[in-house]
Write an enzyme that holds these catalytic residues in place. Structure first.
Site, PDB file in Angstrom:
ATOM      1  N   SER A 183       0.771  -1.158  -0.049  1.00  0.00           N
ATOM      2  CA  SER A 183      -0.278   0.205   0.018  1.00  0.00           C
ATOM      3  C   SER A 183       1.195   1.913   0.017  1.00  0.00           C
ATOM      4  CB  SER A 183      -1.028   0.493   1.092  1.00  0.00           C
ATOM      5  OG  SER A 183      -0.231   0.543   2.513  1.00  0.00           O
ATOM      6  N   LYS A 184       0.004   2.674  -0.225  1.00  0.00           N
ATOM      7  CA  LYS A 184       0.929   3.719  -0.066  1.00  0.00           C
ATOM      8  C   LYS A 184       1.370   3.917   1.073  1.00  0.00           C
ATOM      9  CE  LYS A 184      -0.074   8.464  -0.027  1.00  0.00           C
ATOM     10  NZ  LYS A 184      -1.381   9.360   0.568  1.00  0.00           N
TER      11      LYS A 184
END
Ligand code: GLU
Length: 300
Positions: A238-239
């Site tokens: 994910s980010k």
């Protein structure tokens, strides 16, 4: 095969698409197409502080470049606030939702059970009304001790006892923003979604969404939770874990990687073919039965 199939892909515009979101897009798209269904795109942009300027346009551009063709216009949750408000009011009128005055600190001081996906299970402090000197900050949905379960097409039977595992959960946050759980449930119904194919990181949210569907008198869609891509440390890409953005100049190769991740016997040389060739191969060869029945797969 069902008579009607309507699926969706619902990215949050918090950054560029990464490999994990591509896997969800590919899995939901091919499941819809294989069943002669529709595939809708919804931009989940209610969480305005997390929104990154230009990310929604970038995500749509990437989907286009990767050869996805969606049905109908993109639905933006930021244009749907009235619908969320009126459904929340309906829940309040029916005694199913209530105002909560608790601050984070008060919850931390009074809660004694961990919630299923981190945090603490709300102990129900404001369930029976607020003391006269306090005002509501957030709005919560009353849950029950009755188990809420469903049969996931990939992950099997999943069940939670929401009272114990989550507690009455937030629908309208103290910062005035509608919670993901409410927005996603109202929109899946509004768009007539019959099939939800998404990452297994959302598996723990599904019983909350099913409970909301029941409270609002909605139908419950079918669910398939795809394995999520994890890094070597087992963390979801994910980010937050600094997953790299997709390489837009390598669309075919990225699609081939996503198909391979989903267990498809995709020939490696397709990586050097065109995006259209990859989709043509997928239309012929996609097999849902080959998708690994796992919640996470490590990439390295
Ligand atoms: N917007 C959510 C996300 O990006 C996905 C919601 C869903 O598929 O239900 O994680």
């Amino acid at each position: 095969m069902s008579a009607i199939y309507r699926g969706r892909f619902a990215p949050s515009p918090t950054g560029p698409l990464h490999f994990g979101s591509l896997v969800a897009a590919v899995g939901s798209y091919l499941d819809a197409r294989a069943q002669g269904g529709e595939w809708l795109v919804r931009m989940e942009d209610v969480d305005t502080p997390r929104k990154v300027p230009g990310a929604a346009e970038d995500i749509l551009h990437t989907l286009e470049l990767f050869g996805f063709a969606w049905d109908g216009p993109v639905l933006y949750q930021s244009a749907r606030l009235e619908a969320y408000r009126s459904e929340l009011e309906r829940l309040c009128r029916n005694g199913l939702a209530y105002g909560c005055a608790c601050s984070r600190k008060e919850i931390a001081d009074s809660a004694n059970r961990p919630a299923i996906d981190g945090g603490l299970a709300y102990p129900g402090t404001c369930r029976n009304g607020l003391p006269a000197d306090r005002t509501a900050r957030a709005w919560r949905l009353r849950v029950s001790t009755e188990p809420v379960g469903f049969d996931d097409r990939l992950q099997g039977h999943v069940e939670q006892q929401l009272e114990r595992d989550v507690g009455d959960f937030v629908l309208l946050r103290a910062d005035g923003l509608f919670a993901y759980q409410l927005a996603v449930t109202v929109d899946d119904e509004f768009q007539g979604i019959t099939d939800i194919v998404r990452g297994a990181d959302l598996l723990a949210s599904t019983p909350r969404q099913i409970w909301l569907q029941r409270c609002l008198g909605y139908a419950t869609p079918r669910y398939a939770h795809l394995p999520v891509a994890a890094n070597a440390a087992g963390e979801k890409l994910s980010k937050q874990t600094l997953a790299p953005a997709l390489d837009k100049s390598q669309a075919a190769a990225e699609l081939v990687r996503a198909l391979a991740f989903l267990g498809q016997a995709v020939p490696a040389e397709l990586s050097r073919a065109t995006v259209n060739d990859v989709w043509a191969w997928a239309a012929e060869n996609w097999s849902f039965d080959r998708v690994p029945r796992q919640r996470a797969i490590s990439l390295s």
